[in-house]
Design a protein around this motif. Structure first.
Motif, PDB file in Angstrom:
ATOM      1  N   ALA A  36       0.817  -1.214   0.000  1.00  0.00           N
ATOM      2  CA  ALA A  36       0.000   0.000   0.000  1.00  0.00           C
ATOM      3  C   ALA A  36       0.849   1.262   0.000  1.00  0.00           C
ATOM      4  O   ALA A  36       1.924   1.297   0.595  1.00  0.00           O
ATOM      5  CB  ALA A  36      -0.921   0.005   1.220  1.00  0.00           C
ATOM      6  N   GLU A  37       0.343   2.268  -0.645  1.00  0.00           N
ATOM      7  CA  GLU A  37       0.978   3.584  -0.599  1.00  0.00           C
ATOM      8  C   GLU A  37       0.440   4.398   0.574  1.00  0.00           C
ATOM      9  O   GLU A  37       1.008   5.422   0.938  1.00  0.00           O
ATOM     10  CB  GLU A  37       0.729   4.331  -1.905  1.00  0.00           C
ATOM     11  CG  GLU A  37       1.424   3.675  -3.085  1.00  0.00           C
ATOM     12  CD  GLU A  37       1.040   4.318  -4.402  1.00  0.00           C
ATOM     13  OE1 GLU A  37       1.936   4.903  -5.042  1.00  0.00           O
ATOM     14  OE2 GLU A  37      -0.147   4.259  -4.787  1.00  0.00           O
ATOM     15  N   VAL A  38      -0.686   3.942   1.148  1.00  0.00           N
ATOM     16  CA  VAL A  38      -1.324   4.640   2.262  1.00  0.00           C
ATOM     17  C   VAL A  38      -1.413   3.692   3.450  1.00  0.00           C
ATOM     18  O   VAL A  38      -1.950   2.586   3.336  1.00  0.00           O
ATOM     19  CB  VAL A  38      -2.733   5.153   1.879  1.00  0.00           C
ATOM     20  CG1 VAL A  38      -3.349   5.941   3.032  1.00  0.00           C
ATOM     21  CG2 VAL A  38      -2.670   6.010   0.614  1.00  0.00           C
ATOM     22  N   TYR A  79      -3.173  -0.178   3.977  1.00  0.00           N
ATOM     23  CA  TYR A  79      -2.812  -1.081   5.064  1.00  0.00           C
ATOM     24  C   TYR A  79      -3.221  -0.409   6.364  1.00  0.00           C
ATOM     25  O   TYR A  79      -3.076   0.810   6.519  1.00  0.00           O
ATOM     26  CB  TYR A  79      -1.312  -1.410   5.076  1.00  0.00           C
ATOM     27  CG  TYR A  79      -1.043  -2.624   5.927  1.00  0.00           C
ATOM     28  CD1 TYR A  79      -1.188  -3.906   5.400  1.00  0.00           C
ATOM     29  CD2 TYR A  79      -0.714  -2.505   7.271  1.00  0.00           C
ATOM     30  CE1 TYR A  79      -0.999  -5.029   6.188  1.00  0.00           C
ATOM     31  CE2 TYR A  79      -0.515  -3.621   8.065  1.00  0.00           C
ATOM     32  CZ  TYR A  79      -0.663  -4.882   7.517  1.00  0.00           C
ATOM     33  OH  TYR A  79      -0.490  -5.997   8.301  1.00  0.00           O
ATOM     34  N   ILE A  80      -3.763  -1.201   7.291  1.00  0.00           N
ATOM     35  CA  ILE A  80      -4.251  -0.688   8.568  1.00  0.00           C
ATOM     36  C   ILE A  80      -3.532  -1.417   9.694  1.00  0.00           C
ATOM     37  O   ILE A  80      -3.537  -2.648   9.752  1.00  0.00           O
ATOM     38  CB  ILE A  80      -5.776  -0.885   8.701  1.00  0.00           C
ATOM     39  CG1 ILE A  80      -6.521  -0.242   7.525  1.00  0.00           C
ATOM     40  CG2 ILE A  80      -6.266  -0.310  10.031  1.00  0.00           C
ATOM     41  CD1 ILE A  80      -7.991  -0.591   7.442  1.00  0.00           C
ATOM     42  N   ARG A 111       8.792  -0.029   7.284  1.00  0.00           N
ATOM     43  CA  ARG A 111       9.941  -0.254   6.400  1.00  0.00           C
ATOM     44  C   ARG A 111       9.573  -1.158   5.227  1.00  0.00           C
ATOM     45  O   ARG A 111       9.958  -0.904   4.082  1.00  0.00           O
ATOM     46  CB  ARG A 111      11.102  -0.857   7.194  1.00  0.00           C
ATOM     47  CG  ARG A 111      12.377  -1.049   6.375  1.00  0.00           C
ATOM     48  CD  ARG A 111      13.474  -1.704   7.187  1.00  0.00           C
ATOM     49  NE  ARG A 111      13.157  -3.081   7.559  1.00  0.00           N
ATOM     50  CZ  ARG A 111      13.262  -4.129   6.739  1.00  0.00           C
ATOM     51  NH1 ARG A 111      13.653  -3.973   5.499  1.00  0.00           N
ATOM     52  NH2 ARG A 111      12.969  -5.348   7.177  1.00  0.00           N
ATOM     53  N   LEU A 112       8.813  -2.211   5.494  1.00  0.00           N
ATOM     54  CA  LEU A 112       8.435  -3.144   4.429  1.00  0.00           C
ATOM     55  C   LEU A 112       7.406  -2.536   3.474  1.00  0.00           C
ATOM     56  O   LEU A 112       7.463  -2.756   2.272  1.00  0.00           O
ATOM     57  CB  LEU A 112       7.908  -4.447   5.033  1.00  0.00           C
ATOM     58  CG  LEU A 112       8.961  -5.314   5.737  1.00  0.00           C
ATOM     59  CD1 LEU A 112       8.291  -6.459   6.483  1.00  0.00           C
ATOM     60  CD2 LEU A 112       9.997  -5.835   4.755  1.00  0.00           C
ATOM     61  N   ILE A 113       6.466  -1.771   4.012  1.00  0.00           N
ATOM     62  CA  ILE A 113       5.423  -1.168   3.172  1.00  0.00           C
ATOM     63  C   ILE A 113       5.959   0.033   2.399  1.00  0.00           C
ATOM     64  O   ILE A 113       5.639   0.220   1.231  1.00  0.00           O
ATOM     65  CB  ILE A 113       4.203  -0.743   4.033  1.00  0.00           C
ATOM     66  CG1 ILE A 113       3.527  -1.976   4.637  1.00  0.00           C
ATOM     67  CG2 ILE A 113       3.205   0.073   3.215  1.00  0.00           C
ATOM     68  CD1 ILE A 113       2.466  -1.657   5.677  1.00  0.00           C
ATOM     69  N   GLN A 114       6.754   0.867   3.046  1.00  0.00           N
ATOM     70  CA  GLN A 114       7.254   2.118   2.477  1.00  0.00           C
ATOM     71  C   GLN A 114       6.117   3.006   1.967  1.00  0.00           C
ATOM     72  O   GLN A 114       6.041   3.341   0.781  1.00  0.00           O
ATOM     73  CB  GLN A 114       8.284   1.851   1.379  1.00  0.00           C
ATOM     74  CG  GLN A 114       9.494   1.118   1.891  1.00  0.00           C
ATOM     75  CD  GLN A 114      10.563   0.910   0.846  1.00  0.00           C
ATOM     76  OE1 GLN A 114      10.355   1.101  -0.349  1.00  0.00           O
ATOM     77  NE2 GLN A 114      11.738   0.517   1.293  1.00  0.00           N
ATOM     78  N   PRO A 115       5.211   3.402   2.875  1.00  0.00           N
ATOM     79  CA  PRO A 115       4.069   4.221   2.451  1.00  0.00           C
ATOM     80  C   PRO A 115       4.481   5.623   2.027  1.00  0.00           C
ATOM     81  O   PRO A 115       5.522   6.136   2.458  1.00  0.00           O
ATOM     82  CB  PRO A 115       3.212   4.289   3.729  1.00  0.00           C
ATOM     83  CG  PRO A 115       4.216   4.202   4.839  1.00  0.00           C
ATOM     84  CD  PRO A 115       5.251   3.227   4.330  1.00  0.00           C
ATOM     85  N   LYS A 116       3.661   6.218   1.201  1.00  0.00           N
ATOM     86  CA  LYS A 116       3.855   7.616   0.824  1.00  0.00           C
ATOM     87  C   LYS A 116       3.045   8.527   1.732  1.00  0.00           C
ATOM     88  O   LYS A 116       3.397   9.686   1.936  1.00  0.00           O
ATOM     89  CB  LYS A 116       3.432   7.830  -0.631  1.00  0.00           C
ATOM     90  CG  LYS A 116       4.349   7.130  -1.614  1.00  0.00           C
ATOM     91  CD  LYS A 116       3.957   7.410  -3.033  1.00  0.00           C
ATOM     92  CE  LYS A 116       4.961   6.734  -3.958  1.00  0.00           C
ATOM     93  NZ  LYS A 116       4.635   6.927  -5.359  1.00  0.00           N
ATOM     94  N   ILE A 117       1.926   7.976   2.255  1.00  0.00           N
ATOM     95  CA  ILE A 117       1.033   8.750   3.122  1.00  0.00           C
ATOM     96  C   ILE A 117       0.709   7.900   4.353  1.00  0.00           C
ATOM     97  O   ILE A 117       0.404   6.709   4.229  1.00  0.00           O
ATOM     98  CB  ILE A 117      -0.282   9.109   2.392  1.00  0.00           C
ATOM     99  CG1 ILE A 117       0.014   9.924   1.126  1.00  0.00           C
ATOM    100  CG2 ILE A 117      -1.240   9.858   3.320  1.00  0.00           C
ATOM    101  CD1 ILE A 117      -1.191  10.119   0.228  1.00  0.00           C
ATOM    102  N   VAL A 118       0.754   8.540   5.531  1.00  0.00           N
ATOM    103  CA  VAL A 118       0.380   7.884   6.778  1.00  0.00           C
ATOM    104  C   VAL A 118      -0.766   8.674   7.398  1.00  0.00           C
ATOM    105  O   VAL A 118      -0.634   9.888   7.616  1.00  0.00           O
ATOM    106  CB  VAL A 118       1.566   7.807   7.761  1.00  0.00           C
ATOM    107  CG1 VAL A 118       1.123   7.205   9.095  1.00  0.00           C
ATOM    108  CG2 VAL A 118       2.707   7.003   7.154  1.00  0.00           C
TER     109      VAL A 118
END
Length: 191
Positions: A36-38, A79-80, A111-118
């Protein structure tokens, strides 16, 4: 820390770093798209989440699903996760030592997801992830850049159930989120 998602989840589900493991039914590792990016982050599991091992499955979870749907998303698009992976007794706020013990798990998910937005759902998550003095009531919906990642704090869905007068502001925050996703994410809306 393990290097694969499966190993990380396995190790997390066997964690005994704080006393919360003694009263948990299930570790609530997270749910959604591992690419996920978010990334949505709440404070910790409640009774329904502890029973099912999945974050945001009760009434608050249904409200979160509705809010995602309004901006064209579903759980499989994001991802939640939570700050703590085990339910604090009586749904109290996680103690600092509990949050600290659990942060390595969240850091590795990050680290594994590397989201752009949290998106931080509620005060506890926002104060842990954005800034210690973050005020959801004053600063919700604002996009804050930290180390190249965009953060936003908004109302926790459970708080919206208790204070429905804040729902319009929360929905406005999700509109900001939708527009931010459209501007910076490569595949969230482009399937």
């Amino acid at each position: 820390m393990p290097d694969t998602w499966e190993a990380l989840e396995h190790d997390c589900k066997n964690c005994r770093e704080c006393s919360l493991w003694e009263t948990r039914t299930n570790v609530v590792f997270g749910v959604g798209n591992q690419n996920a990016e978010v990334l949505f982050i709440g404070e910790g599991p409640g009774a329904n989440e502890d029973a099912q091992g999945v974050p945001f499955v009760g009434r608050a979870g249904h409200l979160l699903d509705d809010m995602l749907e309004i901006i064209g998303l579903k759980r499989d698009d994001v991802y939640i996760a939570n700050i703590v992976k085990c339910r604090p007794p009586q749904n109290r706020d996680p103690l600092p030592a509990e949050s600290e013990a659990c942060m390595p798990w969240l850091r590795e998910q990050f680290r594994l997801i590397q989201p752009k937005i949290v998106v931080c759902l509620g005060r506890v998550a926002a104060q842990r992830m954005i800034r210690q003095d973050f005020s959801v009531t004053r600063e919700h919906g604002q996009i804050i850049e930290k180390s190249g990642i965009l953060f936003m704090g908004t109302f926790h869905p459970a708080a919206l159930l208790r204070q429905p007068q804040n729902k319009p502001e929360a929905f406005a925050d999700f509109t900001v989120l939708r527009d931010t996703i459209a501007a910076v994410c490569e595949h969230t809306y482009h399937k």
